[in-house]
Design an enzyme around this catalytic site. Structure first.
Site, PDB file in Angstrom:
ATOM      1  N   HIS A  26       0.983  -1.193  -0.028  1.00 41.91           N
ATOM      2  CA  HIS A  26       0.089   0.042   0.044  1.00 41.91           C
ATOM      3  C   HIS A  26       0.793   1.295  -0.015  1.00 41.91           C
ATOM      4  O   HIS A  26       0.482   2.128   0.722  1.00 41.91           O
ATOM      5  CB  HIS A  26      -0.819  -0.042   1.113  1.00 41.91           C
ATOM      6  CG  HIS A  26      -2.101  -0.964   0.985  1.00 41.91           C
ATOM      7  ND1 HIS A  26      -3.144  -0.792   0.126  1.00 41.91           N
ATOM      8  CD2 HIS A  26      -2.129  -2.400   1.269  1.00 41.91           C
ATOM      9  CE1 HIS A  26      -3.990  -1.844   0.330  1.00 41.91           C
ATOM     10  NE2 HIS A  26      -3.341  -2.839   0.875  1.00 41.91           N
TER      11      HIS A  26
ATOM     12  N   SER B  87      -1.378 -11.801  -7.609  1.00 42.48           N
ATOM     13  CA  SER B  87      -1.529 -11.252  -8.851  1.00 42.48           C
ATOM     14  C   SER B  87      -1.830 -12.009  -9.881  1.00 42.48           C
ATOM     15  O   SER B  87      -1.399 -11.801 -11.067  1.00 42.48           O
ATOM     16  CB  SER B  87      -0.189 -10.343  -8.961  1.00 42.48           C
ATOM     17  OG  SER B  87       0.055  -9.084  -8.337  1.00 42.48           O
TER      18      SER B  87
ATOM     19  N   TYR C 159      -9.914  -1.645  -0.633  1.00 43.84           N
ATOM     20  CA  TYR C 159      -8.779  -1.060  -1.277  1.00 43.84           C
ATOM     21  C   TYR C 159      -9.088   0.519  -1.784  1.00 43.84           C
ATOM     22  O   TYR C 159      -8.254   1.268  -1.329  1.00 43.84           O
ATOM     23  CB  TYR C 159      -8.420  -1.993  -2.476  1.00 43.84           C
ATOM     24  CG  TYR C 159      -6.981  -1.580  -3.242  1.00 43.84           C
ATOM     25  CD1 TYR C 159      -5.848  -2.289  -2.755  1.00 43.84           C
ATOM     26  CD2 TYR C 159      -6.988  -0.717  -3.957  1.00 43.84           C
ATOM     27  CE1 TYR C 159      -4.833  -2.022  -3.456  1.00 43.84           C
ATOM     28  CE2 TYR C 159      -6.070  -0.333  -4.761  1.00 43.84           C
ATOM     29  CZ  TYR C 159      -4.742  -1.056  -4.259  1.00 43.84           C
ATOM     30  OH  TYR C 159      -3.453  -0.670  -4.756  1.00 43.84           O
TER      31      TYR C 159
ATOM     32  N   ASP D 117       2.233  -4.397  -9.309  1.00 42.97           N
ATOM     33  CA  ASP D 117       2.246  -5.850  -9.628  1.00 42.97           C
ATOM     34  C   ASP D 117       2.530  -5.799 -11.057  1.00 42.97           C
ATOM     35  O   ASP D 117       3.226  -6.751 -11.636  1.00 42.97           O
ATOM     36  CB  ASP D 117       0.638  -6.423  -9.432  1.00 42.97           C
ATOM     37  CG  ASP D 117       0.399  -6.227  -8.217  1.00 42.97           C
ATOM     38  OD1 ASP D 117       1.181  -6.025  -7.249  1.00 42.97           O
ATOM     39  OD2 ASP D 117      -1.091  -6.288  -7.787  1.00 42.97           O
TER      40      ASP D 117
ATOM     41  N   ASP E 266       2.573   1.780  -3.119  1.00 43.63           N
ATOM     42  CA  ASP E 266       2.879   2.179  -4.769  1.00 43.63           C
ATOM     43  C   ASP E 266       1.679   3.413  -4.948  1.00 43.63           C
ATOM     44  O   ASP E 266       2.553   4.337  -5.885  1.00 43.63           O
ATOM     45  CB  ASP E 266       2.795   0.919  -5.455  1.00 43.63           C
ATOM     46  CG  ASP E 266       1.201   0.359  -5.397  1.00 43.63           C
ATOM     47  OD1 ASP E 266       0.636   0.558  -4.464  1.00 43.63           O
ATOM     48  OD2 ASP E 266       1.188  -0.653  -6.137  1.00 43.63           O
TER      49      ASP E 266
ATOM     50  N   GLY F   2      -7.574 -14.860  -6.603  1.00 44.91           N
ATOM     51  CA  GLY F   2      -7.833 -14.588  -5.112  1.00 44.91           C
ATOM     52  C   GLY F   2      -6.842 -14.624  -4.250  1.00 44.91           C
ATOM     53  O   GLY F   2      -7.284 -14.523  -3.036  1.00 44.91           O
TER      54      GLY F   2
HETATM   55  C1  GLA Z   1      -2.582  -4.824  -4.938  1.00 40.28           C
HETATM   56  C2  GLA Z   1      -2.424  -3.763  -5.892  1.00 40.28           C
HETATM   57  C3  GLA Z   1      -1.173  -3.020  -5.832  1.00 40.28           C
HETATM   58  C4  GLA Z   1      -0.732  -2.835  -4.468  1.00 40.28           C
HETATM   59  C5  GLA Z   1      -0.948  -3.838  -3.529  1.00 40.28           C
HETATM   60  C6  GLA Z   1      -0.808  -3.319  -1.864  1.00 40.28           C
HETATM   61  O1  GLA Z   1      -1.765  -5.709  -5.162  1.00 40.28           O
HETATM   62  O2  GLA Z   1      -2.804  -4.108  -7.194  1.00 40.28           O
HETATM   63  O3  GLA Z   1      -1.077  -1.910  -6.663  1.00 40.28           O
HETATM   64  O4  GLA Z   1      -1.253  -1.439  -4.039  1.00 40.28           O
HETATM   65  O5  GLA Z   1      -2.164  -4.278  -3.488  1.00 40.28           O
HETATM   66  O6  GLA Z   1       0.664  -3.123  -1.813  1.00 40.28           O
END
Ligand code: GLA
Length: 320
Positions: free
Chosen positions: A17, A109, A201, A153, A19, A105
């Site tokens: 959290h 990613s 989020y 990601d 980026d 999930g």
């Molecule tokens: C998800 C988002 C990323 C990042 C993470 C938390 O994976 O896609 O961009 O914000 O959460 O670090």
């Protein structure tokens, strides 16, 4: 003409959290991947079958609204194609199959891996650098899912080298591969499917923005300034981001110094920060971290990724 592309999943070692407010992250690609194989067709249509879903995907161009496509995984495919077309490039049609050993999930990613694999197929004849590919895929994710994710990601997956952590500066978008020190081993364990990830989020992204409106770019802020924020929730969110950015840089310094116990300590602090300040953990994830920390040879463990479930990433001594 038969073509193929693949894209690996990622696990984030530290820096969650951070980026989307221009901070630092340290993810690495993992062995699990998504592969697409098939044939280029001239009529511009995309037909895909997936090993995860009996329902096939059929897309005709132009694609107006990727977020309304069914089956749902097709939204990421549609988002990528729509975003590549928006750059002025021609996208040819493609009929093929998607195979993936990335659990959906899981916080590894799977959606970004699908996006990058599709983007690689759709731009196979083009000279496109990993950063541009990642930016297309990030915009595709926003359009497909409405989740206002950062670049971590997609950029890690587009630019990653297998099992090598990559330090990303999410303001300059500079990337630097950093070797794991000798004696260190990273593992990850899937604990629980993510819950509520999308809406929570988006809430975190807007809370981070509110914090930056109050004290300026969080990447440049210090902890003393954070403590001046009067709203307790926004103060805690800012405290996580500011301290987490520091931890990423300290972690990289510890990697370079071969200081495994410091690396582990920083991962534990990072988890506590997500647990209490950013509130992206859950009881199940906290318990899993505590249980992992009691295993022999474990130096550090933390929730990885967006949170509310997913995986625990662990630093272990490789001789245990
Ligand atoms: C998800 C988002 C990323 C990042 C993470 C938390 O994976 O896609 O961009 O914000 O959460 O670090």
């Amino acid at each position: 003409m038969t073509i193929a592309a693949r894209a690996h999943g990622r696990v984030n070692l530290i820096g969650d959290h951070t980026d989307y407010s221009g901070g630092f992250v340290l993810p690495m690609t993992i062995d699990a991947f998504t592969a697409i194989t098939g044939d280029v067709v001239v009529d511009g249509s995309w037909d895909l079958v997936s090993d995860h879903d009996p329902e096939p995907l059929r897309l005709e161009s132009p694609i107006d609204d990727p977020s309304s496509i069914l089956p749902e995984w097709g939204r990421y495919v549609a988002g990528v194609i729509a975003e590549i077309v928006a750059t002025g490039r021609q996208v040819r049609g493609f009929h093929g199959r998607v195979d993936s050993n990335l659990p959906i999930g899981s916080g590894l990613s799977s959606s970004a891996a699908l996006e990058v694999a599709v983007a690689r197929i759709a731009t196979i004849d083009e000279d496109i650098d990993p950063l541009e590919l990642a930016e297309i895929c990030r915009r595709a994710e926003h359009r497909a899912s409405g989740v206002p994710c950062g670049i971590m990601d997609q950029l890690c997956i587009a630019a990653g080298e297998p099992n090598r952590p990559v330090l990303i500066d999410c303001t300059t978008l500079a990337i630097e591969h950093v070797a794991l020190p000798p004696g260190a081993r990273i593992t990850y364990e899937f604990i629980a499917p993510r819950r509520l990830a999308g809406s929570e989020y988006a809430t975190r992204v807007s809370e981070a923005r509110r914090a930056a409106d109050l004290i300026g770019p969080l990447r440049d802020a210090d902890i003393t300034t954070v403590e001046s924020i009067s709203d307790p929730t926004i103060r805690r969110r800012a405290r996580h981001i500011v301290s987490e950015n520091r931890r990423v840089l300290d972690f990289v310094a510890a990697m370079r110094a071969g200081d495994l116990s410091r690396m582990g300590q920083l991962m534990i602090e990072s988890h506590r920060s997500m647990q209490f300040d950013y509130e992206t953990s859950t009881e199940i994830m906290d318990e899993a971290v505590e249980r992992t920390l009691r295993e022999p040879g474990v130096l550090g463990a933390r929730l990885t990724g967006g949170g509310f479930g997913g995986c625990v990433v662990t630093l272990r001594r490789d001789d245990v």
